[in-house]
Design a protein around this motif. Structure first.
Motif, PDB file in Angstrom:
ATOM      1  N   ASP A  51       0.690  -1.128   0.336  1.00  8.58           N
ATOM      2  CA  ASP A  51       0.246   0.325   0.152  1.00  8.58           C
ATOM      3  C   ASP A  51       1.096   1.154  -0.209  1.00  8.58           C
ATOM      4  N   ARG A  52       1.673   1.541   0.171  1.00 11.66           N
ATOM      5  CA  ARG A  52       3.083   2.413  -0.219  1.00 11.66           C
ATOM      6  C   ARG A  52       2.567   3.572   1.199  1.00 11.66           C
ATOM      7  N   ARG A  53       2.850   2.647   2.626  1.00 14.99           N
ATOM      8  CA  ARG A  53       2.380   3.376   3.224  1.00 14.99           C
ATOM      9  C   ARG A  53       2.485   3.024   4.672  1.00 14.99           C
ATOM     10  N   PHE A  54       3.120   4.369   5.479  1.00 12.97           N
ATOM     11  CA  PHE A  54       3.321   3.492   6.936  1.00 12.97           C
ATOM     12  C   PHE A  54       1.748   3.690   7.545  1.00 12.97           C
ATOM     13  N   VAL A  55       2.038   2.425   8.850  1.00 18.04           N
ATOM     14  CA  VAL A  55       1.122   2.536   9.936  1.00 18.04           C
ATOM     15  C   VAL A  55       1.538   2.660  11.386  1.00 18.04           C
ATOM     16  N   ARG A  67       6.592  10.565  15.079  1.00 21.28           N
ATOM     17  CA  ARG A  67       5.138   9.867  14.400  1.00 21.28           C
ATOM     18  C   ARG A  67       5.143   9.927  12.968  1.00 21.28           C
ATOM     19  N   LEU A  68       4.943   9.004  11.993  1.00 18.77           N
ATOM     20  CA  LEU A  68       4.870   8.450  10.865  1.00 18.77           C
ATOM     21  C   LEU A  68       3.233   7.649  10.573  1.00 18.77           C
ATOM     22  N   ASP A  69       2.539   8.577   9.790  1.00 16.41           N
ATOM     23  CA  ASP A  69       1.162   7.603   9.057  1.00 16.41           C
ATOM     24  C   ASP A  69       0.688   8.348   7.831  1.00 16.41           C
ATOM     25  N   GLY A  70       0.594   7.214   7.399  1.00 14.49           N
ATOM     26  CA  GLY A  70      -0.021   7.488   5.734  1.00 14.49           C
ATOM     27  C   GLY A  70       0.636   7.306   4.733  1.00 14.49           C
ATOM     28  N   PRO A  71       0.327   7.662   3.402  1.00 21.77           N
ATOM     29  CA  PRO A  71       1.696   7.712   2.533  1.00 21.77           C
ATOM     30  C   PRO A  71       2.970   7.981   2.541  1.00 21.77           C
ATOM     31  N   PHE A  72       3.649   7.410   1.557  1.00 23.30           N
ATOM     32  CA  PHE A  72       5.305   6.955   1.798  1.00 23.30           C
ATOM     33  C   PHE A  72       5.486   8.263   1.514  1.00 23.30           C
ATOM     34  N   MET A  73       5.216   9.039   0.467  1.00 24.15           N
ATOM     35  CA  MET A  73       5.350   9.727  -0.060  1.00 24.15           C
ATOM     36  C   MET A  73       5.089  11.504   0.516  1.00 24.15           C
ATOM     37  N   ALA A  74       3.708  10.945   0.948  1.00 22.84           N
ATOM     38  CA  ALA A  74       2.839  12.245   1.754  1.00 22.84           C
ATOM     39  C   ALA A  74       2.430  12.283   3.282  1.00 22.84           C
ATOM     40  N   PRO A  75       2.701  11.119   4.267  1.00 18.82           N
ATOM     41  CA  PRO A  75       2.866  11.204   5.690  1.00 18.82           C
ATOM     42  C   PRO A  75       2.138  12.317   6.621  1.00 18.82           C
ATOM     43  N   ARG A  76       0.953  12.265   6.934  1.00 12.69           N
ATOM     44  CA  ARG A  76       1.028  12.745   8.137  1.00 12.69           C
ATOM     45  C   ARG A  76       2.224  12.590   9.394  1.00 12.69           C
TER      46      ARG A  76
END
Length: 208
Positions: free
Chosen positions: A104-108, A136-145
């Motif tokens: 999914d190319r995302r951080f959780v 802390r990172l959440d969301g897409p690899f290229m655009a995380p919150r």
């Protein structure tokens, strides 16, 4: 790397359970020595790496001087990495925990905690005590919150001494764009500039 390098990977076992070791050397200097395991989808790596021997002089060389202890314990299933990655040198320690989904190319819930024992390794003009940073990172690899916090009871830049430093912020990152990082900084006091200036620089707060 412009030096001849030898890498050796040895091990034995099955796809379900495997143990081994990875070593790397250059110019008779050991670059890596890691003990590896793989058991039913769980992977570990423990040992030491020595990036200082192959990187250019600068910050990376300073923070890895003396070697970096590695301790990794993670699962990898369905293109999802879930585990703990810890690295520690004399200058800096950092631990990352959480999930990175490659499909999914995302951080959780990716959390990175670090402690800087030798601030001058990051900036030669900086000194400090018990400098800590969390991210802390959440969301897409290229655009995380993201949300971050940096704290230290004492930081020094030349003659300026910052006491009770607390910097934090939350925002959304977008790769490939120029953007500002939200920041709220509080410093209990700034000393080292004379009695009059010191009296005026207490409970300093900056929003940006």
């Amino acid at each position: 790397i412009k030096k001849p390098m030898g890498v050796a990977l040895k091990g034995n076992g099955t796809w379900a359970k495997w143990t081994g070791a990875l070593s790397a050397k250059t110019d008779k200097q050991e670059l890596a020595s890691l003990f590896l395991t793989a058991t039913d989808g769980r992977y570990t790596a423990k040992g030491k790496i020595r990036p200082e021997y192959v990187v250019a002089p600068g910050m990376i060389q300073r923070i890895t001087r003396g070697g970096v202890d590695v301790d990794i314990n993670s699962t990898y299933k369905d293109n999802v990495i879930d585990g703990r990655f810890a690295f520690k040198s004399a200058a800096l320690s950092a631990t990352a925990t959480g999930v990175a989904s490659l499909k999914d190319r995302r951080f959780v819930g990716m959390n990175i905690d670090s402690r800087v024992a030798q601030p001058q390794a990051l900036m030669t003009s900086m000194k400090g005590r018990d400098l800590r940073a969390t991210l802390r990172l959440d969301g897409p690899f290229m655009a995380p919150r993201y949300s971050y916090r940096i704290t230290s009871p004492r930081m020094e830049f030349g003659r300026n001494i910052l006491n009770g430093v607390d910097v934090r912020g939350t925002g959304n990152w977008s790769a490939g764009t120029v953007q500002s990082i939200p920041m709220r900084a509080r410093v209990a006091s700034i000393t080292g500039n004379g009695e009059m200036a010191d009296a005026l620089t207490r409970d300093v707060t900056v929003d940006g």
